[in-house]
Design a protein around this motif. Structure first.
Motif, PDB file in Angstrom:
ATOM      1  N   ALA A 163     -22.367  37.611 -15.054  1.00  0.00           N
ATOM      2  CA  ALA A 163     -21.750  36.526 -14.293  1.00  0.00           C
ATOM      3  C   ALA A 163     -22.777  35.462 -14.071  1.00  0.00           C
ATOM      4  CB  ALA A 163     -21.233  37.051 -12.969  1.00  0.00           C
ATOM      5  N   TYR A 220     -15.339  31.813 -19.226  1.00  0.00           N
ATOM      6  CA  TYR A 220     -16.143  32.687 -18.379  1.00  0.00           C
ATOM      7  C   TYR A 220     -15.604  34.117 -18.421  1.00  0.00           C
ATOM      8  CZ  TYR A 220     -17.761  34.739 -13.942  1.00  0.00           C
ATOM      9  OH  TYR A 220     -18.279  35.571 -12.982  1.00  0.00           O
ATOM     10  N   HIS A 272     -16.392  35.749 -21.645  1.00  0.00           N
ATOM     11  CA  HIS A 272     -17.810  36.120 -21.663  1.00  0.00           C
ATOM     12  C   HIS A 272     -18.033  37.424 -20.921  1.00  0.00           C
ATOM     13  CE1 HIS A 272     -22.164  35.572 -21.471  1.00  0.00           C
ATOM     14  NE2 HIS A 272     -22.096  35.748 -20.160  1.00  0.00           N
ATOM     15  N   ILE A 273     -17.423  37.545 -19.749  1.00  0.00           N
ATOM     16  CA  ILE A 273     -17.548  38.772 -18.943  1.00  0.00           C
ATOM     17  C   ILE A 273     -16.915  39.960 -19.680  1.00  0.00           C
ATOM     18  CG2 ILE A 273     -16.864  39.883 -16.768  1.00  0.00           C
ATOM     19  CD1 ILE A 273     -19.067  37.749 -16.482  1.00  0.00           C
TER      20      ILE A 273
END
Length: 129
Positions: A129, A119, A122-123
């Motif tokens: 988000a 995550y 990815h951010i």
């Protein structure tokens, strides 16, 4: 008692600054650094309270792995959170929309640290988000 190496380098993962000479995480140094007791640190990492008070249990693969996961995630957000204390606050309290509002702390406790790292990757690449 072993001491953590105290020379954090720029852009070094936070976990490395808490390693003792045997390659284990120096639990007292981590707890002191974040202003926590060993019991609070254990709870934050999803471990039994007594685990970090017993040296034979605190040095096991499971315990060290859980602490490493926690520190790796905190290390990833330290720069944009404004420091390691703020990163710890984010880790413990910030609901993550992609995970139904659960925190990074809750996810690590569930054994989903890899999902939190993915995550954050990815951010970092500009994802939402």
């Amino acid at each position: 008692m072993s001491q953590a190496l105290k020379i954090p380098m720029q852009n070094e993962p936070l976990v490395l600054s808490y390693m003792d000479r045997s390659g284990k995480i120096a639990i007292e140094q981590v707890a002191d650094s974040f202003g926590m007791s060993k019991g609070q640190l254990a709870q934050t990492a999803g471990l039994a309270r007594e685990t970090l008070y017993r040296s034979e249990r605190s040095r096991t693969v499971k315990t060290q792995g859980r602490l490493r996961e926690m520190l790796e995630i905190i290390s990833r957000v330290t720069d944009w959170a404004g420091g390691k204390e703020q990163a710890m606050a984010w880790y413990r309290a910030q609901p993550l929309p992609a995970f139904g509002g659960r925190t990074a702390e809750a996810l690590v406790k569930e054994g989903r640290a890899a999902a939190v790292r993915d995550y954050l990757d990815h951010i970092a690449l500009g994802g939402f988000a």
